[in-house]
Design an enzyme around this catalytic site. Structure first.
Site, PDB file in Angstrom:
ATOM      1  N   LYS A   1       8.943  -9.218   2.811  1.00  0.00           N
ATOM      2  CA  LYS A   1      10.075  -9.920   2.198  1.00  0.00           C
ATOM      3  C   LYS A   1      11.202  -8.980   1.846  1.00  0.00           C
ATOM      4  O   LYS A   1      12.359  -9.358   1.804  1.00  0.00           O
ATOM      5  CB  LYS A   1       9.621 -10.558   0.892  1.00  0.00           C
ATOM      6  CG  LYS A   1       8.701 -11.705   1.022  1.00  0.00           C
ATOM      7  CD  LYS A   1       8.205 -12.041  -0.373  1.00  0.00           C
ATOM      8  CE  LYS A   1       7.340 -13.261  -0.364  1.00  0.00           C
ATOM      9  NZ  LYS A   1       6.714 -13.458  -1.668  1.00  0.00           N
TER      10      LYS A   1
ATOM     11  N   LYS B   1       3.895   1.363  -3.263  1.00  0.00           N
ATOM     12  CA  LYS B   1       5.028   0.916  -4.079  1.00  0.00           C
ATOM     13  C   LYS B   1       5.446   1.941  -5.119  1.00  0.00           C
ATOM     14  O   LYS B   1       6.577   1.907  -5.617  1.00  0.00           O
ATOM     15  CB  LYS B   1       4.710  -0.430  -4.753  1.00  0.00           C
ATOM     16  CG  LYS B   1       4.622  -1.560  -3.742  1.00  0.00           C
ATOM     17  CD  LYS B   1       4.740  -2.938  -4.363  1.00  0.00           C
ATOM     18  CE  LYS B   1       4.775  -3.990  -3.249  1.00  0.00           C
ATOM     19  NZ  LYS B   1       4.856  -5.345  -3.701  1.00  0.00           N
TER      20      LYS B   1
ATOM     21  N   LYS C   1       4.113  -3.851   8.191  1.00  0.00           N
ATOM     22  CA  LYS C   1       3.934  -5.308   8.150  1.00  0.00           C
ATOM     23  C   LYS C   1       5.250  -6.029   7.855  1.00  0.00           C
ATOM     24  O   LYS C   1       6.126  -5.473   7.184  1.00  0.00           O
ATOM     25  CB  LYS C   1       2.847  -5.698   7.149  1.00  0.00           C
ATOM     26  CG  LYS C   1       3.252  -5.599   5.707  1.00  0.00           C
ATOM     27  CD  LYS C   1       2.348  -6.446   4.813  1.00  0.00           C
ATOM     28  CE  LYS C   1       2.975  -6.530   3.430  1.00  0.00           C
ATOM     29  NZ  LYS C   1       2.708  -7.725   2.707  1.00  0.00           N
TER      30      LYS C   1
HETATM   31  P1  ATP Z   1       5.866  -8.810   1.031  1.00  0.00           P
HETATM   32  O1  ATP Z   1       6.072  -9.566   2.291  1.00  0.00           O
HETATM   33  O2  ATP Z   1       7.151  -8.415   0.387  1.00  0.00           O
HETATM   34  O3  ATP Z   1       4.927  -7.672   1.163  1.00  0.00           O
HETATM   35  P2  ATP Z   1       3.811  -9.890  -0.558  1.00  0.00           P
HETATM   36  O4  ATP Z   1       2.719  -9.850   0.450  1.00  0.00           O
HETATM   37  O5  ATP Z   1       3.787  -8.797  -1.529  1.00  0.00           O
HETATM   38  O6  ATP Z   1       5.224  -9.928   0.104  1.00  0.00           O
HETATM   39  P3  ATP Z   1       3.400 -12.696  -1.308  1.00  0.00           P
HETATM   40  O7  ATP Z   1       4.582 -13.402  -0.859  1.00  0.00           O
HETATM   41  O8  ATP Z   1       2.952 -13.141  -2.631  1.00  0.00           O
HETATM   42  O9  ATP Z   1       3.708 -11.177  -1.450  1.00  0.00           O
HETATM   43  O10 ATP Z   1       2.253 -12.886  -0.254  1.00  0.00           O
HETATM   44  C1  ATP Z   1       1.786 -14.170  -0.008  1.00  0.00           C
HETATM   45  C2  ATP Z   1       0.711 -14.158   1.022  1.00  0.00           C
HETATM   46  O11 ATP Z   1       1.232 -13.754   2.289  1.00  0.00           O
HETATM   47  C3  ATP Z   1      -0.435 -13.195   0.729  1.00  0.00           C
HETATM   48  O12 ATP Z   1      -1.647 -13.872   0.998  1.00  0.00           O
HETATM   49  C4  ATP Z   1      -0.243 -12.063   1.715  1.00  0.00           C
HETATM   50  O13 ATP Z   1      -1.459 -11.459   2.078  1.00  0.00           O
HETATM   51  C5  ATP Z   1       0.386 -12.780   2.892  1.00  0.00           C
HETATM   52  N1  ATP Z   1       1.206 -11.876   3.724  1.00  0.00           N
HETATM   53  C6  ATP Z   1       2.279 -11.154   3.310  1.00  0.00           C
HETATM   54  N2  ATP Z   1       2.808 -10.459   4.348  1.00  0.00           N
HETATM   55  C7  ATP Z   1       2.044 -10.755   5.437  1.00  0.00           C
HETATM   56  C8  ATP Z   1       2.082 -10.362   6.814  1.00  0.00           C
HETATM   57  N3  ATP Z   1       3.017  -9.536   7.272  1.00  0.00           N
HETATM   58  N4  ATP Z   1       1.155 -10.863   7.668  1.00  0.00           N
HETATM   59  C9  ATP Z   1       0.201 -11.724   7.214  1.00  0.00           C
HETATM   60  N5  ATP Z   1       0.111 -12.141   5.931  1.00  0.00           N
HETATM   61  C10 ATP Z   1       1.010 -11.666   5.042  1.00  0.00           C
END
Ligand code: ATP
Ligand code: LTN
Length: 327
Positions: A196, A111, A193
């Site tokens: 969002k 990031k 991955k």
């Molecule tokens: P972003 O998708 O933008 O990276 P993030 O992971 O930073 O979002 P959160 O929405 O807070 O933020 O994540 C919520 C949960 O979803 C966490 O437990 C994270 O590990 C899980 N998670 C996020 N992306 C994935 C993915 N692609 N596959 C599996 N689990 C995920």
């Protein structure tokens, strides 16, 4: 009963990765654990947020928690900033962490890479996450694979402080990861991955996507050109990701899915996955609007914060005593 804590950031676009990696576990665990599920708004402000949008997204995520089956009678659901212990313990943990270990975190490097100025919160964010977890004497933390390193840091901090201030200062937690959903990849680029924040909306499926959008995103998902349907993450990341999503949504293993199929090509696999995805998300969408608009939602969050605060205050009292803070 073992205690579970997890959180999701209120930053919009909750997607299939979030659901299959983390949220699905929330529902399973509440049957035989004491579960605390948080909407981590203080994490969201590590990057700039529009205040009006942030408020809206807090309620969106809360409504999604309930729509997927988190039951406020069984689990505590609340907003992080309503319990001041998170920020307070975050500071105490910061004073026991090293800039070296924080700047080595993969997510921080990703990031902050290439940027001229990097917000301090982006670097200290895993410490706040550790505070979230340790504040509730948590045993189990259900998360996606991308959070594994942050769970390790949480354990390191807990053990480090326990060694110095006494073994009963913090409970050392364990991460919990799904077999097939822990790392869902982007549909347009299966080597990164599902996220969002990716610009291409067809890189992800959001939980509230219309059936037509689900179909479009899956049908145009990146695969490869050899046409052979098999699970091989290294050489066939696109097809393997689709099979992985299928497995996580249906509860069948990839082997079972492959043994039962008579697909003639990737198109058939995708069509079947469209149907499986639409079917899995339909009940979530059916519940969502009513829950999001109901007055009950705020009440549930306020009651959740009250319950969370009782546990948090107990921990903070113990921690302040251990550190000699206050009188
Ligand atoms: P972003 O998708 O933008 O990276 P993030 O992971 O930073 O979002 P959160 O929405 O807070 O933020 O994540 C919520 C949960 O979803 C966490 O437990 C994270 O590990 C899980 N998670 C996020 N992306 C994935 C993915 N692609 N596959 C599996 N689990 C995920
Ligand atoms: N860092 C996580 C969200 C998060 C979390 C937590 C998860 C914040 N605090 C505590 C589990 C436990 C993320 O960005 N995905």
């Amino acid at each position: 009963m073992k205690r579970v804590f997890s959180g999701v950031q209120p930053t919009g676009n909750i997607h299939l990765g979030n659901y299959l990696g983390a949220l699905k576990q929330f529902v399973e665990l509440q049957e035989d654990h004491e579960c605390i599920y948080c909407i981590v708004d203080e994490h969201a402000i590590t990057v700039p947020q529009d205040p009006k949008e942030l408020r809206k997204h807090i309620l969106d995520v809360a409504a999604l928690y309930l729509s997927i089956g988190v039951d406020p009678k069984k689990s505590t659901v609340f907003v992080q900033s309503q319990v001041s212990g998170h920020a307070e313990l975050g500071w105490i943990l910061c004073c026991n962490s090293y800039t070296g270990e924080l700047s080595r975190m993969t997510q921080f490097k990703a990031k902050s890479g290439g940027k001229e100025s990097v917000g301090t919160g982006l670097m200290t964010y895993p410490v706040l996450m550790a505070a979230d977890i340790l504040l509730y004497d948590t045993d189990v933390v259900p998360v996606g694979q991308d959070q594994k390193q942050h769970i390790e840091l949480t354990r390191d901090l807990a053990i480090r402080i326990n060694n110095k201030y006494g073994e009963d200062t913090f409970v050392v937690p364990d991460g919990r990861f799904m077999k097939s959903g822990a790392r869902i990849m982007s549909l347009d680029d299966p080597t990164s991955k599902m996220s969002k924040s990716a610009e291409n909306i067809h890189s992800r499926i959001s939980l509230l996507d219309e059936d037509s959008k689900i179909k479009k995103s899956i049908m145009r998902a990146t695969t490869d050109s050899d046409g052979e349907i098999r699970f091989d993450i290294e050489n066939k990341p696109g097809v393997s990701n689709l099979l992985n999503i299928y497995s996580a949504l249906s509860g069948k293993t990839v082997e079972e899915i492959l043994a039962a199929q008579n697909w003639r090509g990737y198109g058939d696999l995708k069509k079947e996955l469209v149907a499986v995805t639409q079917e899995a998300l339909a009940p979530i969408k059916a519940n969502y609007n009513e829950i999001r608009e109901s007055e009950e939602l705020i009440k549930i969050l306020n009651e959740g914060a009250e319950r969370a605060n009782v546990i948090a205050e107990k921990t903070m009292k113990r921690v302040r005593d251990k550190f000699g803070l206050g009188l």
